[in-house]
Each structure stands twice: as structure tokens, then as C-alpha cells.
Design a protein around this motif. Structure first.
Motif, short mmCIF file in Angstrom:
data_model
loop_
_atom_site.label_atom_id
_atom_site.label_comp_id
_atom_site.label_asym_id
_atom_site.label_seq_id
_atom_site.Cartn_x
_atom_site.Cartn_y
_atom_site.Cartn_z
N TYR A 160 -5.42 17.25 -53.92
CA TYR A 160 -6.65 17.68 -54.58
C TYR A 160 -6.71 19.20 -54.66
O TYR A 160 -6.51 19.89 -53.65
CB TYR A 160 -7.88 17.16 -53.83
N LEU A 161 -6.99 19.71 -55.85
CA LEU A 161 -7.13 21.14 -56.10
C LEU A 161 -8.61 21.47 -56.28
O LEU A 161 -9.28 20.89 -57.14
CB LEU A 161 -6.37 21.55 -57.36
N GLN A 162 -9.13 22.39 -55.46
CA GLN A 162 -10.51 22.81 -55.61
C GLN A 162 -10.61 23.93 -56.63
O GLN A 162 -9.84 24.89 -56.60
CB GLN A 162 -11.08 23.28 -54.27
N LEU A 163 -11.56 23.80 -57.55
CA LEU A 163 -11.72 24.77 -58.62
C LEU A 163 -12.40 26.03 -58.10
O LEU A 163 -13.45 25.96 -57.46
CB LEU A 163 -12.54 24.18 -59.77
N GLY A 164 -11.80 27.19 -58.41
CA GLY A 164 -12.41 28.47 -58.11
C GLY A 164 -13.01 29.08 -59.36
O GLY A 164 -13.60 28.38 -60.20
N ASP A 165 -12.85 30.37 -59.54
CA ASP A 165 -13.43 31.06 -60.69
C ASP A 165 -12.73 30.64 -61.98
O ASP A 165 -11.50 30.49 -62.00
CB ASP A 165 -13.29 32.58 -60.52
N PRO A 166 -13.49 30.48 -63.06
CA PRO A 166 -12.86 30.16 -64.35
C PRO A 166 -12.05 31.33 -64.87
O PRO A 166 -12.41 32.49 -64.68
CB PRO A 166 -14.04 29.85 -65.27
N VAL A 167 -10.93 31.01 -65.52
CA VAL A 167 -10.08 32.03 -66.14
C VAL A 167 -10.40 32.14 -67.62
O VAL A 167 -10.43 33.22 -68.19
CB VAL A 167 -8.59 31.72 -65.91
N ASN A 168 -10.59 30.98 -68.27
CA ASN A 168 -11.00 31.03 -69.68
C ASN A 168 -11.69 29.73 -70.08
O ASN A 168 -11.26 28.66 -69.71
CB ASN A 168 -9.79 31.30 -70.61
N SER A 169 -12.77 29.84 -70.75
CA SER A 169 -13.48 28.76 -71.48
C SER A 169 -13.63 27.45 -70.72
O SER A 169 -13.69 26.39 -71.32
CB SER A 169 -12.77 28.47 -72.82
N GLY A 170 -13.68 27.51 -69.40
CA GLY A 170 -13.95 26.30 -68.63
C GLY A 170 -12.83 25.29 -68.60
O GLY A 170 -13.04 24.14 -68.21
N VAL A 171 -11.64 25.68 -69.00
CA VAL A 171 -10.50 24.75 -68.97
C VAL A 171 -9.51 25.15 -67.87
O VAL A 171 -8.89 24.30 -67.24
CB VAL A 171 -9.78 24.72 -70.34
N VAL A 172 -9.36 26.43 -67.63
CA VAL A 172 -8.43 26.94 -66.62
C VAL A 172 -9.22 27.66 -65.53
O VAL A 172 -10.14 28.45 -65.81
CB VAL A 172 -7.42 27.92 -67.26
N TYR A 173 -8.87 27.36 -64.26
CA TYR A 173 -9.56 27.92 -63.11
C TYR A 173 -8.54 28.44 -62.11
O TYR A 173 -7.42 27.92 -62.01
CB TYR A 173 -10.41 26.84 -62.41
N ARG A 174 -8.96 29.42 -61.33
CA ARG A 174 -8.20 29.77 -60.15
C ARG A 174 -8.30 28.61 -59.14
O ARG A 174 -9.31 27.91 -59.09
CB ARG A 174 -8.77 31.04 -59.49
N VAL A 175 -7.26 28.40 -58.36
CA VAL A 175 -7.30 27.37 -57.33
C VAL A 175 -7.90 27.97 -56.07
O VAL A 175 -7.40 28.97 -55.55
CB VAL A 175 -5.88 26.81 -57.06
N LYS A 176 -8.99 27.36 -55.60
CA LYS A 176 -9.69 27.86 -54.42
C LYS A 176 -9.10 27.29 -53.13
O LYS A 176 -9.02 27.96 -52.11
CB LYS A 176 -11.17 27.50 -54.53
N SER A 177 -8.69 26.02 -53.17
CA SER A 177 -8.08 25.39 -52.00
C SER A 177 -7.26 24.19 -52.45
O SER A 177 -7.41 23.71 -53.58
CB SER A 177 -9.13 24.96 -50.97
N PHE A 178 -6.41 23.72 -51.56
CA PHE A 178 -5.56 22.56 -51.84
C PHE A 178 -5.57 21.64 -50.63
O PHE A 178 -5.42 22.10 -49.49
CB PHE A 178 -4.13 23.00 -52.13
N THR A 179 -5.81 20.36 -50.86
CA THR A 179 -5.76 19.36 -49.79
C THR A 179 -4.81 18.25 -50.21
O THR A 179 -4.99 17.63 -51.26
CB THR A 179 -7.16 18.77 -49.52
N GLU A 180 -3.81 18.00 -49.39
CA GLU A 180 -2.80 16.98 -49.69
C GLU A 180 -3.14 15.68 -48.97
O GLU A 180 -3.34 15.65 -47.75
CB GLU A 180 -1.41 17.47 -49.24
N LYS A 181 -3.30 14.61 -49.72
CA LYS A 181 -3.50 13.26 -49.18
C LYS A 181 -4.63 13.21 -48.14
O LYS A 181 -4.39 12.92 -46.96
CB LYS A 181 -2.20 12.72 -48.59
N PRO A 182 -5.87 13.49 -48.54
CA PRO A 182 -7.00 13.36 -47.61
C PRO A 182 -7.27 11.89 -47.30
O PRO A 182 -6.80 11.01 -48.02
CB PRO A 182 -8.16 13.96 -48.40
#
Length: 363
Positions: A160-182
């Protein structure tokens, strides 16, 4: 951008495929099977998809010596030197490090796509559109673009990739955190929050930036590789890999990249994606019968049976009564009847037990 000259693809096809055991076996893993009887294996389907926008001689397949013959047989149009055959099973980051070096030697202006060989894409036109958009974005950028999918269930088998700040038009975001197989409870929280996407394991980057990432993940490995001249002959490169690859750390590309997730963005996709590496995720992604059964190219008679996934060999008939929420899989000398649930951990346990108790012929 000149797609014909600058875009490359790496298909990861070296895994043993044990999460789909017993139908996927060590000697013939899932990526080389026509699992759904479509006439094409999972590897071939992945190749078909990407070759619609990437020149065939720009596609590399990363695999193991044990499986290289399958790649050559199933993809006869692929140049032999584009099969990156490893001497020992390692995780995906070392595989991508080698592929990055190979592409960098060939074209330092390249962009590259890294894609697993065991996925389903149900809306191919949207998938190719997202890939093209991502390739255009990474060309001059210092980030890796992951492709993410909005969760439709609390799936504990995915990253799971947590969405951070948007980079453009709400389609691309910086990745805020990553959790593998919660675990499933956390996966449900992630899904309900609307802040997380499934990680498809598909990454797009300039080869220049991917090379920088590999230097951070594998400083010693890349330092050794950099000693190779760009004018080195292919035979010398293969000898170098044969000698050095067994010492490379066993690190997944997901984990390696996400250690430095400030360099990773994620594009929100909607192209009908499924990871076909696990029984329960395969069940979730396929069309169900009225009783919520998934029967994969098998002859069966079902009575009072609900929510099962069934895969039998051709020529076999299954009669199933009173079963609910199970995997029923027969292949060769192994029959497995197992609660579907979160099947990956259970199957890993059984594979280990069977190997210890009865030997490799059942694995």
C-alpha cells in the motif's frame, strides 16, 4: 519524445511462483503457464501488452538459468541477448540493477518500465495511456513513478502506497509512506481512509535516475559494476554476472525503492489490474458463478458449493459437494484442498512442510 529510440522495458520473470502452488511448480512456475487457457502464457500476455508501445529489441526479460529456455521458447521474437539469465535466485532489486546497467550502456537517455510478468490488465488501452504519460513525465525528472490502483477490498497480500502532496492535477502524488502486506484490519483502515493505493509493482523511471537509486540500494554492487567498461563485450559481462551475482543482497525492488520513498511518486491508475500471483487475489479478480465459485478451465459438478476457486488438469473431472470458501487445485502429483482466506501464508507453510517431509518432487 522519440518512443522508438528512448523507451525500454524490463519484464521480471524469475520467480518460483510458489504462492500458486501446486499448479505453479518450481520447474514450471506460473509465468510460463497458460493458466487461464487463453492460448498465451502470463509472460506472453505481458510481452504482448508492452510490445504495442515498446520496440521488441528494447524489451528485456529478467529470469533465472533454470527458466531461460522457457523465455526463448515462448518469445522467439525476442533477441537472445535480451534474456538476462541469472545464475541464482535473488530478489527483484538485483535483477533490476543488472537490467539498468545493460540499458544504461546502450542508451543513457533511455526511460525504462519495470513490470512483473504475473499480472492481469483488463483495460489495456487505459494501461498503455498511463504508461505513455508516465514515460513523458519521468524523462527529465528525479523520481521513480509507481503505478497505483484504488483498493476495492482490504487485501493483505498487496503493498500500500500512502498519498502525499499532489504533483499534478490530482493524478500523480508524492509517496508519503509504504506498507508491504499489512494484516487485514490495517488493510481495511487503509482502504477506508481513501489515502492509500495498491502498489502494482510497476515502476517507470529514466535510466539515469534508476541508476542513482540502484547506487543507493546497492552501493557495493554498483561500485563493482561501474568498473566494467561501457565497451565491454557481452561475453565478459555475462562472466562478470556469473561470478558476482550470487553475492548480491536478497532485496526486493519495492523495499529498496521505498527506503527512499521521497524519490517515488505514484500515478493513480484505473486500468482493471489484478495480481495473479496468489489464489485468493486470482479468485477476487475473476468472474464468479451464481454461487460465487470460480472454475478455471476445469470440468466440475458442484452441489451446495459456494465461494470456491477450482483448477483441475485437462481430462480430470471434479465432483464437489458441501464446500464453501476453499481452493481446490490438482496438478500432477499434488492435490490441495485449502481454505481460501489469506492463502499465501498457509501455502508457504505447506510448501515448506512438504519439501521437508517428502522432497522436491512435490514442489
Amino acid at each position: 519524445m522519440d518512443i522508438q529510440n528512448n523507451n525500454y522495458c524490463v519484464i521480471l520473470a524469475g520467480g518460483r511462483g510458489r504462492r500458486l502452488w501446486p499448479c505453479s511448480r518450481s520447474k514450471h512456475p506460473k509465468q510460463f503457464l497458460d493458466f487461464f487457457s487463453t492460448g498465451r502464457t502470463l509472460l506472453q500476455a505481458t510481452f504482448d501488452r508492452l510490445s504495442k508501445m515498446i520496440p521488441v529489441d528494447h524489451i528485456y526479460v529478467s529470469t533465472n538459468h533454470e527458466y531461460a529456455h522457457y523465455v526463448l521458447e515462448q518469445l522467439p521474437e525476442l533477441p537472445r541477448e535480451n534474456v538476462l539469465s541469472e545464475p541464482i535466485h535473488r530478489n527483484t532489486a538485483p535483477s533490476v540493477a543488472w537490467a539498468t546497467y545493460r540499458i544504461w550502456r546502450r542508451n543513457q537517455q533511455a526511460n525504462m518500465i519495470v513490470v512483473p510478468s504475473d499480472q492481469a490488465v483488463f483495460k489495456e488501452d487505459l494501461f498503455l495511456k498511463d504508461i505513455e504519460e508516465a514515460l513523458n513525465m519521468v524523462h527529465e525528472s528525479d523520481f521513480v513513478m509507481a503505478l497505483g490502483i484504488k483498493p476495492t477490498r482490504p487485501e493483505p497480500g498487496y503493498g500500500y502506497l500512502q498519498l502525499g502532496d499532489p504533483v499534478n492535477s490530482g493524478v500523480v502524488y508524492r509517496v508519503k509512506s509504504f506498507t508491504e502486506k499489512p494484516d487485514r484490519e490495517f488493510a481495511r483502515v487503509f482502504m477506508d481512509s481513501g489515502e492509500f493505493l495498491w502498489n502494482t509493482g510497476i515502476y517507470i523511471s529514466s535510466v539515469r535516475h534508476m541508476r542513482d537509486c540502484m547506487h543507493r540500494i546497492f552501493p557495493n554492487v554498483m561500485a563493482e559494476t561501474e568498473q566494467l567498461s561501457t565497451a565491454i563485450e557481452l561475453e565478459q559481462e555475462l562472466l562478470f554476472i556469473e561470478e558476482h551475482f550470487p553475492a548480491y543482497p536478497n532485496v526486493s525492488l519495492d523495499f529498496g525503492l521505498m527506503q527512499h520513498h521521497e524519490d517515488v511518486c505514484v500515478m493513480k491508475g484505473d486500468f482493471g489490474w489484478a495480481d495473479l500471483g496468489m489464489w485468493h487475489s486470482t479468485y477476487e479478480s475473476l468472474r464468479k458463478s451464481d454461487d460465487d465459485n470460480v472454475v478455471i478451465d476445469s470440468k466440475v459438478i458442484l452441489e451446495e458449493a459456494k465461494g470456491n476457486i477450482i483448477k483441475l488438469p485437462k481430462g480430470c473431472l471434479g465432483i464437489i459437494n458441501g464446500l464453501e470458501g476453499y481452493i481446490v487445485a490438482l496438478e500432477g502429483n499434488v492435490l490441495m484442498v485449502c481454505k481460501k482466506g489469506d492463502s499465501s501464508a498457509l501455502i508457504r507453510k505447506y510448501v515448506n512442510e512438504v519439501q521437508l517431509k517428502y522432497g522436491d518432487e512435490y514442489i
